[in-house]
Design an enzyme around this catalytic site. Structure first.
Site, PDB file in Angstrom:
ATOM      1  N   ASN A   1      64.981  12.893  48.682  1.00 44.87           N
ATOM      2  CA  ASN A   1      63.927  13.351  47.643  1.00 44.87           C
ATOM      3  C   ASN A   1      62.620  12.908  48.487  1.00 44.87           C
ATOM      4  O   ASN A   1      62.277  11.682  48.292  1.00 44.87           O
ATOM      5  CB  ASN A   1      64.290  12.520  46.386  1.00 44.87           C
TER       6      ASN A   1
ATOM      7  N   LYS B   1      59.659  13.389  47.248  1.00 43.07           N
ATOM      8  CA  LYS B   1      58.568  13.068  46.379  1.00 43.07           C
ATOM      9  C   LYS B   1      57.290  13.929  46.694  1.00 43.07           C
ATOM     10  O   LYS B   1      57.490  14.884  47.205  1.00 43.07           O
ATOM     11  CB  LYS B   1      58.426  11.652  46.364  1.00 43.07           C
TER      12      LYS B   1
ATOM     13  N   HIS C   1      64.050  12.040  36.687  1.00 46.32           N
ATOM     14  CA  HIS C   1      63.528  10.830  37.774  1.00 46.32           C
ATOM     15  C   HIS C   1      63.026   9.724  36.860  1.00 46.32           C
ATOM     16  O   HIS C   1      61.783  10.228  35.964  1.00 46.32           O
ATOM     17  CB  HIS C   1      62.973  11.405  38.886  1.00 46.32           C
TER      18      HIS C   1
ATOM     19  N   GLU D   1      60.474   8.348  37.683  1.00 45.98           N
ATOM     20  CA  GLU D   1      58.881   8.509  37.889  1.00 45.98           C
ATOM     21  C   GLU D   1      58.338   9.512  36.790  1.00 45.98           C
ATOM     22  O   GLU D   1      57.376   9.477  36.498  1.00 45.98           O
ATOM     23  CB  GLU D   1      58.643   8.833  39.434  1.00 45.98           C
TER      24      GLU D   1
ATOM     25  N   GLU E   1      69.935   5.232  39.521  1.00 46.27           N
ATOM     26  CA  GLU E   1      68.849   4.671  40.299  1.00 46.27           C
ATOM     27  C   GLU E   1      68.159   3.561  39.491  1.00 46.27           C
ATOM     28  O   GLU E   1      67.392   3.619  38.560  1.00 46.27           O
ATOM     29  CB  GLU E   1      67.805   5.779  40.402  1.00 46.27           C
TER      30      GLU E   1
ATOM     31  N   GLY F   1      61.487   2.367  45.775  1.00 46.11           N
ATOM     32  CA  GLY F   1      60.654   2.229  46.640  1.00 46.11           C
ATOM     33  C   GLY F   1      60.410   0.753  46.773  1.00 46.11           C
ATOM     34  O   GLY F   1      59.008   0.371  47.391  1.00 46.11           O
TER      35      GLY F   1
ATOM     36  N   SER G   1      66.086   2.457  47.546  1.00 42.46           N
ATOM     37  CA  SER G   1      65.882   1.686  48.729  1.00 42.46           C
ATOM     38  C   SER G   1      67.238   2.028  49.401  1.00 42.46           C
ATOM     39  O   SER G   1      67.773   0.897  50.066  1.00 42.46           O
ATOM     40  CB  SER G   1      65.858   0.232  48.601  1.00 42.46           C
TER      41      SER G   1
HETATM   42  P1  13P Z   1      63.340   5.060  47.698  1.00 43.74           P
HETATM   43  O1  13P Z   1      64.631   5.469  48.463  1.00 43.74           O
HETATM   44  O2  13P Z   1      62.433   5.089  48.382  1.00 43.74           O
HETATM   45  O3  13P Z   1      63.764   3.517  47.011  1.00 43.74           O
HETATM   46  O4  13P Z   1      63.310   6.317  46.310  1.00 43.74           O
HETATM   47  C1  13P Z   1      64.646   6.295  45.753  1.00 43.74           C
HETATM   48  C2  13P Z   1      64.215   7.549  44.907  1.00 43.74           C
HETATM   49  O5  13P Z   1      63.581   7.426  43.934  1.00 43.74           O
HETATM   50  C3  13P Z   1      65.146   8.642  45.175  1.00 43.74           C
HETATM   51  O6  13P Z   1      64.906   9.254  44.233  1.00 43.74           O
END
Ligand code: 13P
Length: 252
Positions: free
Chosen positions: A9, A11, A100, A102, A171, A177, A216
């Site tokens: 992903n 983003k 997600h 976010e 997640e 992140g 992560s």
């Molecule tokens: P990270 O791998 O950067 O922690 O992000 C995970 C994520 O949100 C994947 O959708």
């Protein structure tokens, strides 16, 4: 037997030039063969889907599927700025991430909206990747399972047997992140809880649904995570931006 699936992903990252380099590097890395029984997917931002679909074709990257990061809960019409699932299918997508954290946090997406999006993705003939996960506060107050099961329950209620054609991504918000990966055991325990919840609904569905871990994931923790019996792959954010790291995770 469920295949292991690794989804990158990106983003809101990428550019025409860097995407080209990424696909070229991944194509070179995948040329020498990849472990069998696995699937790999990349989810670039909407404007780059067409470019990435073309590059994947040009490099004959049979191993790599294309996905999107979101889709509208509506079929078509006056929804300025939204992208319909059918459009994503036309651009070559086979997977779409929905719900997600976010988007849940920054765009106030509820479980109902997430389920409506998943339905649109299914109706367009693609696989929704439905994200669930608890915040740090929810985990620290002992409510992690309750929160995640509540999110899953809403999807079961709306999607019913069609859940067999979905993927779920656990997640934990505190691991996204932050570099704070959930230990393989914490992740496995929550995946088990989700699997048991699905089994209570329908044993066949539970056996089919891939449950991916996200938060992560890096080349150095992927092996341990993917070895867990209820972890069927990873949804990878930051590390998927580096093609070498993405390849290493795909091979983990
Ligand atoms: P990270 O791998 O950067 O922690 O992000 C995970 C994520 O949100 C994947 O959708």
């Amino acid at each position: 037997m469920r295949p292991l699936i690794v989804i990158g992903n990106w983003k809101m990252n990428g550019s025409l030039a860097s995407n080209q380099d990424w696909i070229k590097t991944v194509a070179r890395g995948m040329e020498s063969g990849m472990p069998s029984g696995r699937k790999f997917v990349v989810c670039p931002p909407f404007p780059y889907l067409s470019q990435c679909a073309t590059l994947i074709k040009e490099h004959s990257l049979a191993f790599l599927g294309l996905g999107a990061q979101d889709a509208s809960a509506h079929i078509s019409g006056a929804f300025t700025g939204e992208v319909a699932a059918a459009m994503l299918k036309e651009m070559g997508c086979s997977y779409v991430i929905v719900g997600h954290s976010e988007r849940r946090q920054m765009h106030q997406e509820t479980d109902e909206v997430v389920a409506a999006k998943a339905l649109q993705v299914l109706d367009a003939g693609m696989t929704p990747v439905i994200c669930v996960g608890e915040t740090a506060d929810e985990r620290n107050s002992g409510r992690a399972e309750e929160v995640v099961c509540g999110q899953v329950a809403k999807q079961v209620f709306v999607l019913q047997d069609r859940l067999a054609d979905c993927l779920i991504a656990y997640e934990p918000v505190w691991a996204i992140g932050t570099g704070k990966v959930a230990s393989a055991q914490i992740a496995q325990d929550m995946h088990r809880v989700i699997r048991l919840q699905l089994t209570e609904f329908n044993g066949d569905v539970a056996e089919h649904v891939g449950i991916l871990y996200g938060g992560s994931v890096k080349p150095d923790n992927a092996v341990e995570l993917f070895a867990m019996p209820d972890i069927d792959g990873g949804l990878v954010g930051g590390a998927s931006l580096n093609p070498q790291d993405f390849l290493a995770i795909c091979q983990a």
